[in-house]
Write an enzyme that holds these catalytic residues in place. Structure first.
Site, PDB file in Angstrom:
ATOM      1  N   HIS A 137     -15.530  -1.980  -5.940  1.00 20.53           N
ATOM      2  CA  HIS A 137     -14.468  -2.929  -5.603  1.00 20.53           C
ATOM      3  C   HIS A 137     -14.537  -3.340  -4.137  1.00 20.53           C
ATOM      4  CE1 HIS A 137     -12.070  -1.208  -9.232  1.00 20.53           C
ATOM      5  NE2 HIS A 137     -12.948  -2.118  -9.599  1.00 20.53           N
ATOM      6  N   ILE A 178      -8.021   2.567  -0.418  1.00 20.87           N
ATOM      7  CA  ILE A 178      -9.129   1.638  -0.256  1.00 20.87           C
ATOM      8  C   ILE A 178      -9.262   0.725  -1.471  1.00 20.87           C
ATOM      9  CG2 ILE A 178     -11.660   1.601  -0.108  1.00 20.87           C
ATOM     10  CD1 ILE A 178     -11.183   4.326   1.579  1.00 20.87           C
ATOM     11  N   ASP A 179      -9.011   1.279  -2.656  1.00 19.55           N
ATOM     12  CA  ASP A 179      -9.141   0.508  -3.892  1.00 19.55           C
ATOM     13  C   ASP A 179      -8.107  -0.610  -3.964  1.00 19.55           C
ATOM     14  OD1 ASP A 179     -10.628   0.129  -6.165  1.00 19.55           O
ATOM     15  OD2 ASP A 179      -9.630   1.652  -7.354  1.00 19.55           O
ATOM     16  N   ASP A 180      -6.838  -0.281  -3.728  1.00 19.52           N
ATOM     17  CA  ASP A 180      -5.807  -1.312  -3.735  1.00 19.52           C
ATOM     18  C   ASP A 180      -6.062  -2.358  -2.673  1.00 19.52           C
ATOM     19  OD1 ASP A 180      -3.094  -0.987  -5.437  1.00 19.52           O
ATOM     20  OD2 ASP A 180      -4.024   0.960  -5.175  1.00 19.52           O
TER      21      ASP A 180
END
Length: 676
Positions: free
Chosen positions: A479, A403-405
């Site tokens: 993010h 999810i972060d990338d």
């Protein structure tokens, strides 16, 4: 102001600057700070552009600790493929990381770690270092003083059991029948974070097989009493979780012989199929080294010959984790981070003023677009109806996009003026849909899975190697919120739930905990820009509390730093540590987002970045500012020291990219949560 000593660790705590008022922004900027920032940004841009791969990506070294190198040698010894050149190069690196007291740490400047020291010592014995050599004698004495092998973590003792240096009977049991547990049953494999899941499944085969290769030498010098290497320890109280699981482990040990052979064989075959099905195109598993190592061992025990295509590809992938240094040493990366590094580099370059249609940025955007994952992975066990669309961290990891990338890649792509805008819009729309679909029930986001919050996996006696679940975190949630704001979705009810969770998670002192970066500086540096991008006014109480915390955390030299000890000793170490380029940048990014551009604190931070930049445009940063498992597994991302300072300098010079309108609107894109 003078430094103090932390009584709990004996480490020196750098002095903090005196706390400043939240409204201390009346002093005019010192002459020359903007000019110094411009010069530093120009040099940093040149440095970063020169290090882009011709295919369009960036990747810095990912440095962890010597257990990666030691276990690589132990794996090769176990498989019978250890060669002299590899051994010599690995030993050179391991020796160079030893502390004066004989131990090895898990992060730069950190305390000695027992398990890392045991594994490093055994690796050097494999390399031929004599036990009575001064550096080896110091190491073995250090180990004995701390309880010897018996006090090392379970994973270290598993490696020793492979060679008969430890008894399998004295290790926690891990039955392969776990592979059959349905997802509603506690302790099924999907209760574990994806990194732990990929490690545990192959280790169930290893635990069932209990292989022993002939030990090339004894390790008596690592026991407090070689005649009694594993003295009995009292069980934890029965009424405690630890006590309950310790007794459960004893029951499972007794049941080992009661499991019918055909049932166990079927379970191991099912586990082996699960492993093979998740091998990536490059031969690795999940793009990370530990699962690959244990998967190779497990499949070898199941009869896979080293020449089998699966095994051959797996071993070749492990070779790609090696970084050969100029001095002839060989460092093993636990993982490789090209997608993460590339999206952060693109954000930094555009925010620093590089034209959005620069050929290098277009090349990077094309590479990122080609890396989009458009097939289901392990995440779909919990979200079977959710269409795919996201990015992973590594070159090859289609099973585990994160999810972060995905959020950061979307933010990077939206900054680029691509000649095929529909292609970019489609990828981002799929990313928005997938990230919204991966929201946990509390309104926040974890890194890889939905609602991966079971309290049981961390209680297992086997799981003493770090975090094994993937609960939502402030930095990942921030993010995602920032991504949604960039797409004009700040007022979507799902985004608002994420914002509400972030506000509720703020620490009493005004900071946020950083799960994937060190630590409160990273968490705060992630959350504040997200909240202001989503529309919170800089006068909001949460923003003002965060500003106050950052101001009082600033070091006397003008920078910010935080030691990894803050994960274990928050009171003493929160926001405390030697100034680093990446952490100074995170603090500046938060302060700039909070409207503090003209404050003395920002001026001093920018000046620190400009003054500490090297002649080639880079920054030096030996300290570890990345996090794998809080406290237990730390990371030095070698590109962090380049991309984050450039981002901070760019936003100081050119303003925040969200100042006027969502990025999607600025690119002429209609915000949407759909996509195809």
């Amino acid at each position: 102001m003078t430094a103090t000593t932390d009584g709990s660790t004996g480490a020196t705590i750098p002095p903090r600057a005196a706390a400043a008022s939240d409204t201390d922004s009346t002093d005019p900027l010192a002459a020359g700070v903007p000019e110094a920032a411009e010069r530093a940004a120009a040099r940093a841009i040149e440095f970063l552009l020169a290090r882009q791969d011709p295919e369009g990506w960036w990747k810095g070294d990912l440095e962890t600790n010597v257990t990666m190198d030691a276990e690589d040698l132990l794996l090769r010894q176990f498989l019978g493929i250890l060669d002299a050149a590899t051994t010599r190069a690995a030993a050179l690196f391991i020796r160079g990381e030893q502390r004066e007291d004989g131990a090895w740490a898990t992060f730069y400047g950190g305390p000695g770690d027992l398990s890392a020291t045991v594994e490093a010592y055994v690796a050097l014995r494999l390399a031929g270092d004599a036990p009575d050599a001064p550096h080896m004698a110091r190491a073995s004495a250090w180990v004995r003083e701390r309880g010897g092998i018996a006090s090392a973590r379970v994973f270290t003792r598993i490696w020793l059991a492979l060679f008969g240096w430890w008894k399998w009977e004295d290790l926690p049991e891990l039955p392969p029948e776990l592979i059959w547990f349905p997802t509603w049953l506690p302790l099924n494999i999907y209760d574990f974070g994806c990194w732990a899941r990929q490690t545990i499944v192959p280790l169930t085969i290893v635990s069932a097989k209990r292989p022993v290769r002939p030990a090339p030498f004894p390790l008596d010098e690592l026991h407090t009493d070689p005649a009694n290497p594993n003295p009995p320890k009292p069980l934890a109280p029965l009424a405690s979780w630890d006590g309950a699981f310790e007794r459960l482990d004893r029951v499972v040990h007794r049941l080992r012989k009661a499991v019918p052979r055909r049932v166990r064989r079927a379970a191991m075959n099912a586990a082996a199929r699960w492993i093979v099905e998740r091998q990536e195109n490059d031969g690795c598993w999940g793009g990370i080294q530990p699962p690959a190592v244990y998967s190779v061992i497990a499949l070898h025990l199941m009869g896979y010959d080293l020449r089998h295509p699966v095994m051959r590809a797996g071993l070749e992938s492990l070779d790609r984790f090696a970084v050969w240094r100029e001095d002839g040493s060989r460092m093993i990366e636990a993982c490789q981070s090209p997608v993460w590094d590339t999206c952060l580099a693109v954000i930094a370059l555009v925010d620093a003023g590089v034209p959005a249609d620069h050929p290098r940025l277009l090349k990077a955007a094309d590479w990122m677009l080609a890396e989009e994952i458009r097939r289901p992975g392990d995440w779909s066990v919990k979200r079977p109806e959710l269409p795919p669309g996201g990015w992973a961290f590594e070159f090859h990891n289609d099973n585990y996009p994160d999810i972060d990338d995905t959020a950061e890649v979307a933010l990077a792509l939206r900054r680029v003026s691509h000649p095929q805008p529909d292609r970019v819009d489609g990828a981002i729309a799929r990313a928005v849909r997938w990230n919204f679909g991966m929201q946990s029930k509390n309104g926040a986001w974890g890194a890889f899975d939905v609602d991966n919050t079971s309290p049981f996996p961390n209680r297992l006696p086997f799981c003493d190697f770090g975090e094994v679940i993937d609960p939502p975190s402030a930095d990942v949630t921030a993010h995602v919120v920032e991504m949604m704001a960039a797409e004009g979705l700040a007022h979507d009810p799902r985004t608002r739930r994420g914002i509400a969770w972030l506000l509720a998670e703020q620490e009493a002192d005004g900071s946020w905990f950083g799960r994937w970066g060190v630590n409160y500086v990273y968490g705060t540096g992630s959350v504040v820009p997200a909240l202001t991008a989503a529309g919170l006014p800089v006068s909001h109480p949460a923003i003002r509390r965060a500003v106050h915390w950052l101001l009082q955390a600033q070091n006397d030299d003008g920078g910010w730093g935080e030691d990894l000890r803050s994960y274990k000793y928050a009171r003493e170490w929160s926001g405390r540590g030697a100034s680093t380029a990446s952490q100074t940048a995170w603090a500046l990014m938060a302060l700039l987002a909070a409207g503090e551009r003209d404050s003395e604190a920002v001026e001093r931070g920018v000046r620190w970045l400009a003054d500490t930049q090297q002649n080639d445009g880079s920054w030096d940063e030996p300290y570890f500012t990345g996090t794998g498992f809080p406290w237990d597994f730390s990371i030095n991302y070698h590109l962090y020291r380049q991309v984050f300072p450039l981002t901070a300098l760019g936003r100081y010079l050119h303003g925040d990219p969200f100042d006027k309108a969502p990025l999607a609107a600025r690119r002429g894109v209609r915000a949407t949560a759909g996509g195809s």
